[in-house]
Write a protein that holds these residues in place. Structure first.
Motif, PDB file in Angstrom:
ATOM      1  N   ILE A   1      -1.923  14.067  -4.722  1.00 20.57           N
ATOM      2  CA  ILE A   1      -0.840  14.040  -5.713  1.00 20.57           C
ATOM      3  C   ILE A   1      -0.368  12.599  -5.807  1.00 20.57           C
ATOM      4  O   ILE A   1      -0.235  11.917  -4.792  1.00 20.57           O
ATOM      5  CB  ILE A   1       0.333  14.952  -5.273  1.00 20.57           C
ATOM      6  CG1 ILE A   1      -0.120  16.394  -5.158  1.00 20.57           C
ATOM      7  CG2 ILE A   1       1.519  14.816  -6.225  1.00 20.57           C
ATOM      8  CD1 ILE A   1       0.899  17.311  -4.512  1.00 20.57           C
ATOM      9  N   PHE A   2      -0.107  12.128  -7.037  1.00 25.93           N
ATOM     10  CA  PHE A   2       0.436  10.779  -7.180  1.00 25.93           C
ATOM     11  C   PHE A   2       1.513  10.781  -8.262  1.00 25.93           C
ATOM     12  O   PHE A   2       1.508  11.624  -9.157  1.00 25.93           O
ATOM     13  CB  PHE A   2      -0.671   9.754  -7.502  1.00 25.93           C
ATOM     14  CG  PHE A   2      -1.321   9.946  -8.839  1.00 25.93           C
ATOM     15  CD1 PHE A   2      -0.790   9.362  -9.987  1.00 25.93           C
ATOM     16  CD2 PHE A   2      -2.467  10.711  -8.958  1.00 25.93           C
ATOM     17  CE1 PHE A   2      -1.388   9.535 -11.215  1.00 25.93           C
ATOM     18  CE2 PHE A   2      -3.066  10.900 -10.180  1.00 25.93           C
ATOM     19  CZ  PHE A   2      -2.532  10.310 -11.313  1.00 25.93           C
ATOM     20  N   LYS A   3       2.454   9.840  -8.122  1.00 27.72           N
ATOM     21  CA  LYS A   3       3.480   9.630  -9.146  1.00 27.72           C
ATOM     22  C   LYS A   3       3.968   8.200  -9.122  1.00 27.72           C
ATOM     23  O   LYS A   3       3.993   7.566  -8.066  1.00 27.72           O
ATOM     24  CB  LYS A   3       4.652  10.581  -9.043  1.00 27.72           C
ATOM     25  CG  LYS A   3       4.991  11.152  -7.728  1.00 27.72           C
ATOM     26  CD  LYS A   3       6.154  12.115  -7.818  1.00 27.72           C
ATOM     27  CE  LYS A   3       5.813  13.367  -7.067  1.00 27.72           C
ATOM     28  NZ  LYS A   3       6.887  14.152  -6.629  1.00 27.72           N
TER      29      LYS A   3
ATOM     30  N   SER B   1       2.024  10.721 -13.547  1.00 27.66           N
ATOM     31  CA  SER B   1       1.846  11.524 -12.338  1.00 27.66           C
ATOM     32  C   SER B   1       0.536  12.280 -12.471  1.00 27.66           C
ATOM     33  O   SER B   1      -0.073  12.315 -13.546  1.00 27.66           O
ATOM     34  CB  SER B   1       3.008  12.508 -12.150  1.00 27.66           C
ATOM     35  OG  SER B   1       3.058  13.396 -13.253  1.00 27.66           O
TER      36      SER B   1
ATOM     37  N   VAL C   1       1.805   3.439  -7.622  1.00 22.44           N
ATOM     38  CA  VAL C   1       2.057   4.880  -7.546  1.00 22.44           C
ATOM     39  C   VAL C   1       2.202   5.273  -6.081  1.00 22.44           C
ATOM     40  O   VAL C   1       1.640   4.632  -5.195  1.00 22.44           O
ATOM     41  CB  VAL C   1       0.928   5.719  -8.204  1.00 22.44           C
ATOM     42  CG1 VAL C   1       0.910   5.531  -9.707  1.00 22.44           C
ATOM     43  CG2 VAL C   1      -0.435   5.388  -7.619  1.00 22.44           C
ATOM     44  N   ASN C   2       2.970   6.311  -5.838  1.00 22.17           N
ATOM     45  CA  ASN C   2       3.052   6.909  -4.510  1.00 22.17           C
ATOM     46  C   ASN C   2       1.954   7.955  -4.420  1.00 22.17           C
ATOM     47  O   ASN C   2       1.827   8.804  -5.303  1.00 22.17           O
ATOM     48  CB  ASN C   2       4.419   7.550  -4.287  1.00 22.17           C
ATOM     49  CG  ASN C   2       5.511   6.504  -4.189  1.00 22.17           C
ATOM     50  OD1 ASN C   2       5.396   5.567  -3.410  1.00 22.17           O
ATOM     51  ND2 ASN C   2       6.545   6.648  -4.993  1.00 22.17           N
TER      52      ASN C   2
ATOM     53  N   LYS D   1      -2.520  15.136 -10.272  1.00 21.91           N
ATOM     54  CA  LYS D   1      -3.065  15.761  -9.081  1.00 21.91           C
ATOM     55  C   LYS D   1      -4.572  15.882  -9.235  1.00 21.91           C
ATOM     56  O   LYS D   1      -5.096  16.041 -10.342  1.00 21.91           O
ATOM     57  CB  LYS D   1      -2.438  17.124  -8.821  1.00 21.91           C
ATOM     58  CG  LYS D   1      -2.727  18.159  -9.867  1.00 21.91           C
ATOM     59  CD  LYS D   1      -2.048  19.473  -9.513  1.00 21.91           C
ATOM     60  CE  LYS D   1      -2.329  20.502 -10.591  1.00 21.91           C
ATOM     61  NZ  LYS D   1      -1.701  21.776 -10.320  1.00 21.91           N
TER      62      LYS D   1
END
Length: 146
Positions: A143-145, A119, A8-9, A121
């Motif tokens: 935040i991740f996705k 995703s 994940v980013n 938060k």
């Protein structure tokens, strides 16, 4: 997705108010999201000076409690903090001189994790307390996705 890690980013924005000073930290890294049982783990690194790094792990338990662990081996610092909305929690900071007990008071916490697309938060507003004194006010925005 049980027990599998997914890339994940991660984008983390921290705002810290201590002794009248306001500082901002922004981390943008590739991380790993893992689910074990009903808990979600997010792991990523924070780049430090001199090409060092801190390992960060955020755990969201099924009861909504959030655990934040940060280990910076180069500086001999490790912290473990717990957050439960509108509650005080005990944690600690481990230094080369010993362990300092810390407390957090979570003024507000929100967690939202979506599976499709993956995703989420994690927002935490908290006070960091040492020896019954507030040493800082923190705003943690992650935040991740996938």
């Amino acid at each position: 997705m049980e027990n599998n890690s997914l890339d994940v980013n991660v984008e983390l924005n921290m705002e810290v108010s201590q002794a009248g000073e306001l500082t901002h930290t922004r981390i943008s890294e590739l991380g790993k999201l893992t689910r074990v049982g009903s808990s979600t783990y997010l792991r990523f690194n924070e780049k430090l000076e001199n090409n060092d790094q801190a390992k960060i792990m955020v755990k969201v338990a099924d009861n909504g409690e959030i655990h934040l662990k940060r280990v910076a081996e180069a500086t001999n610092l490790a912290s473990l903090l717990y957050f439960t909305n509108q509650e005080h929690n005990s944690g600690h900071l481990q230094t080369e001189y010993g362990i300092m007990p810390l407390q957090t008071f979570t003024r507000n916490s929100q967690v939202e994790i979506l599976d499709r697309p993956l995703s989420g938060k994690i927002n935490i507003d908290y006070d960091l307390i040492y020896d019954n004194n507030i040493v800082g006010n923190y705003k943690f925005r992650l935040i991740f996705k996938a």
